[in-house]
Design a protein around this motif. Structure first.
Motif, PDB file in Angstrom:
ATOM      1  N   MET A 118      13.619  10.935   7.706  1.00  0.00           N
ATOM      2  CA  MET A 118      13.038  11.315   8.998  1.00  0.00           C
ATOM      3  C   MET A 118      12.291  10.174   9.699  1.00  0.00           C
ATOM      4  N   LYS A 119      12.647   9.025   9.279  1.00  0.00           N
ATOM      5  CA  LYS A 119      12.307   7.630   9.860  1.00  0.00           C
ATOM      6  C   LYS A 119      10.925   7.407   9.508  1.00  0.00           C
ATOM      7  N   ILE A 120      10.338   7.981   8.448  1.00  0.00           N
ATOM      8  CA  ILE A 120       9.039   7.662   7.830  1.00  0.00           C
ATOM      9  C   ILE A 120       9.168   6.541   7.062  1.00  0.00           C
ATOM     10  N   LYS A 121       8.264   5.326   7.330  1.00  0.00           N
ATOM     11  CA  LYS A 121       8.418   4.175   6.688  1.00  0.00           C
ATOM     12  C   LYS A 121       7.195   3.837   5.743  1.00  0.00           C
ATOM     13  N   ASN A 122       7.420   3.260   4.416  1.00  0.00           N
ATOM     14  CA  ASN A 122       6.312   3.101   3.567  1.00  0.00           C
ATOM     15  C   ASN A 122       5.535   1.834   3.748  1.00  0.00           C
ATOM     16  N   CYS A 123       4.112   1.799   3.628  1.00  0.00           N
ATOM     17  CA  CYS A 123       3.351   0.640   3.805  1.00  0.00           C
ATOM     18  C   CYS A 123       2.247   0.881   2.686  1.00  0.00           C
ATOM     19  N   TYR A 124       1.347  -0.226   2.882  1.00  0.00           N
ATOM     20  CA  TYR A 124       0.063  -0.070   1.887  1.00  0.00           C
ATOM     21  C   TYR A 124      -1.109  -0.609   2.599  1.00  0.00           C
ATOM     22  N   PHE A 125      -2.282   0.094   2.502  1.00  0.00           N
ATOM     23  CA  PHE A 125      -3.401  -0.195   3.236  1.00  0.00           C
ATOM     24  C   PHE A 125      -4.547  -0.534   2.055  1.00  0.00           C
ATOM     25  N   PRO A 126      -5.449  -1.520   2.013  1.00  0.00           N
ATOM     26  CA  PRO A 126      -6.261  -1.733   1.064  1.00  0.00           C
ATOM     27  C   PRO A 126      -7.150  -0.496   0.488  1.00  0.00           C
ATOM     28  N   LEU A 127      -7.605  -0.947  -0.734  1.00  0.00           N
ATOM     29  CA  LEU A 127      -8.415   0.427  -1.244  1.00  0.00           C
ATOM     30  C   LEU A 127      -9.838   0.426  -0.811  1.00  0.00           C
ATOM     31  N   PHE A 128     -10.168  -0.613  -0.306  1.00  0.00           N
ATOM     32  CA  PHE A 128     -11.830  -0.752   0.226  1.00  0.00           C
ATOM     33  C   PHE A 128     -11.831  -0.291   1.741  1.00  0.00           C
ATOM     34  N   VAL A 129     -13.207   0.420   2.156  1.00  0.00           N
ATOM     35  CA  VAL A 129     -13.272   0.877   3.267  1.00  0.00           C
ATOM     36  C   VAL A 129     -14.958   0.213   3.667  1.00  0.00           C
ATOM     37  N   SER A 130     -14.901  -0.388   4.867  1.00  0.00           N
ATOM     38  CA  SER A 130     -16.310  -0.679   5.353  1.00  0.00           C
ATOM     39  C   SER A 130     -17.052   0.507   5.774  1.00  0.00           C
ATOM     40  N   PRO A 131     -18.314   0.426   5.431  1.00  0.00           N
ATOM     41  CA  PRO A 131     -19.339   1.765   5.959  1.00  0.00           C
ATOM     42  C   PRO A 131     -19.133   2.058   7.427  1.00  0.00           C
ATOM     43  N   GLY A 132     -19.100   0.897   8.341  1.00  0.00           N
ATOM     44  CA  GLY A 132     -18.840   1.278   9.752  1.00  0.00           C
ATOM     45  C   GLY A 132     -17.749   2.180  10.005  1.00  0.00           C
ATOM     46  N   VAL A 133     -16.682   1.730   9.366  1.00  0.00           N
ATOM     47  CA  VAL A 133     -15.275   2.529   9.764  1.00  0.00           C
ATOM     48  C   VAL A 133     -15.536   3.904   9.409  1.00  0.00           C
ATOM     49  N   LEU A 134     -16.027   3.896   8.012  1.00  0.00           N
ATOM     50  CA  LEU A 134     -16.087   5.254   7.391  1.00  0.00           C
ATOM     51  C   LEU A 134     -16.888   6.315   8.151  1.00  0.00           C
ATOM     52  N   GLN A 135     -17.973   5.738   8.748  1.00  0.00           N
ATOM     53  CA  GLN A 135     -18.835   6.648   9.472  1.00  0.00           C
ATOM     54  C   GLN A 135     -18.356   6.971  10.753  1.00  0.00           C
TER      55      GLN A 135
END
Length: 530
Positions: A104-121
């Motif tokens: 389906m032309k979907i590609k694998n990647c990897y993003f970090p485990l951690f999230v900043s509070p500002g982004v989370l909210q």
């Protein structure tokens, strides 16, 4: 060394966790393994389960995932070691799914485990549902972090700020990414291996499109892959459908799911979900693009995931009083070959025949091993590999050697058949195919026997008391669903919608909602759930 602080939870022991979970369907009680109690083990082998599936499902499940060498308990509550027997199953499903999404032309990647509070909210509606389960890193060594960092419970808020950066024009679309990773959700109620753990493995797909029609199409394509994982690989029947507004993914436009059912507990279980997120996240994270007309537009997004929960559902549905029962398609070992010694038998010839059998079947593409250990009896080995759920056992003794045959024993129904060596590959293939189908058919028969179609509140309550999966006409109103939850709340947990199946039975004109008496708009599955 960073430290993790979880609000409302200072529990790093198993104490409270076990007593609660045992009441429902979860954690293994160490005392049970030691005390004996109702323990029923085979005298000749010393193997066997202390609990029966029909009598004490929670303890049985906890015991079988450990005795079957799928998990080991860890010294942090709600976290489990996934042993090779489990990881092979996960890898087989991963290989299937990964190959399909690449088509389906979907590609694998990897993003970090951690999230900043500002982004989370930034997406408050979305994160509100996860907030109680978010674990926070608060210290590095002895120093407090100036700003605490969250550990991802899911990755929408991790990934979408970068989608905003990467997507500029219509030629950047669609953007279709997937990652295989772990997430942490600090469960407070009844941690259960595979089903509800504080850390688990999953894949999560996150895609962005120029139009809603493209997004809608992909939602159903992915859902079909999830159905195939359950039905074709794990031999578990599922219902494809749409979640109610109350049960949909927080912040999304709509959620589709595959729903399984555990007859022994009378509970539904959400197998996997495929969400259309609409444009809500695009608005929050400013994921805009210039369309073909040169106008500014917002993308349409999806997210979808399945996790190691799939493996727990498989254990619950197929396991029996002897232990695990693994469908051949996902079994780490599909066939175990066991020598059967007799007095004055030529053991070397028997061992050689076992090794030759393994080689022949491995070369034909099966996953096969021989248990040639001489410090265990054949009876002990039979019980050991039955506990681990190996689909087919091959026994070779002096008579088999003399007759150029092997004896094959099925794990699912204990049926025995003698197979001439000349027909070995074909008959083993046929038997494994038959076992796979038989497991699905048996599971579907049990599941279907637990489905009740009701039209009134009294019928609904009666069916709920009988641990049924209930199909009922519903007015599709959120307040009515909330009312059903409130009216059915009790020790066993409240009833809720599981999904409205895509395959809708006929709804005659004038049919009324079972709970409100208002005109019904659709048929919906209800029940208690995990």
């Amino acid at each position: 060394m960073a430290s993790v602080d979880v609000k409302k939870c200072n529990d790093n022991t198993k104490s409270g966790e076990k007593s609660k979970a045992n009441a429902k369907s979860g954690e293994k009680s160490k005392s049970n393994a030691k005390s004996g109690g109702k323990k029923e083990v085979k005298k000749e082998t010393g193997l066997g389960l202390s609990n029966r599936k029909d009598e004490n499902f929670g303890e049985w499940y906890s015991e079988v995932v450990v005795s079957g060498e799928m998990i080991e308990y860890y010294d942090i509550s709600g976290c489990y070691i996934l042993r090779p027997w489990t990881m092979t199953i996960w890898e087989i499903m991963q290989a299937f799914f990964d190959a399909e999404i690449k088509k389906m032309k979907i590609k694998n990647c990897y993003f970090p485990l951690f999230v900043s509070p500002g982004v989370l909210q930034r997406e408050k509606d979305h994160i509100e549902g996860f907030a109680p389960e978010v674990a926070w890193v608060t210290k590095s060594g002895e120093s407090d972090l100036e700003v605490p960092i969250a550990i991802r419970p899911t990755s929408e808020t991790v990934m979408y700020p970068y989608y905003s950066k990467w997507i500029r024009g219509h030629r950047d679309l669609p953007l279709k990414l997937n990652q295989w990773c772990n997430v942490v959700r600090w469960e407070f109620s009844h941690p259960t291996p595979f089903i509800r753990s504080r850390e688990f493995l999953w894949q999560e797909g996150h895609t962005a499109f120029a139009t809603q029609s493209e997004a809608d199409e992909e939602v159903l394509e992915i859902l079909e892959l999830y159905r195939r994982i359950y039905e074709e690989y794990l031999a578990i029947p599922v219902v494809k459908g749409k979640k109610s507004e109350l049960e949909k993914f927080a912040g999304g436009l709509y959620t589709t799911s595959v729903e399984a059912f555990i007859p022994n507990t009378g509970r539904g279980i959400q197998g996997a979900t495929s969400h259309c997120l609409g444009q809500n996240f695009a608005k929050m994270f400013e994921i805009n693009f210039e369309n073909v007309k040169g106008e500014k537009a917002m993308v349409w997004q999806n997210s979808w995931a399945y996790s190691t929960r799939t493996i727990g559902v498989m254990v619950m549905v197929h396991g029996d009083d002897k232990g695990l029962v693994l469908p051949p398609k996902v079994a780490s070992v599909q066939v175990i070959v066991i020598p059967v010694p007799y007095k004055d038998a030529d053991m070397q010839a028997i061992f050689d025949a076992c090794s030759a059998t393994v080689n022949t079947l491995n070369e034909a593409g099966f996953r096969v091993e021989a248990d040639l250990r001489d410090n265990y009896s054949p009876g002990w080995k039979y019980s050991h590999w039955e506990m681990k759920g190996v689909p087919l056992r091959i026994e070779i003794g002096p008579k088999d050697l003399a007759n150029s045959q092997v004896r094959a024993v099925r794990r699912d129904n204990s049926a025995k058949v003698d197979i001439p060596m000349v027909n070995l590959v074909k008959q083993v293939k046929d038997m494994l195919t038959n076992i796979q189908q038989s497991l699905f058919d048996a599971a579907k028969l049990k599941r279907d026997a637990c489905i009740d179609v009701v039209k009134t509140w009294d019928e609904f309550i009666e069916a709920l008391g009988q641990k049924k999966m209930i199909l009922a006409p519903w007015c599709d109103e959120e307040e009515v669903e909330k009312d059903v939850k409130a009216r059915t709340k009790g020790e066993m947990g409240a009833a809720k919608t599981l999904c409205s199946p895509f395959d809708q039975p006929e709804l005659p004109e004038g049919t009324i909602c079972f709970a409100s008496g208002k005109p019904a708009k659709k048929w919906t599955y209800w029940g208690r759930s995990y």
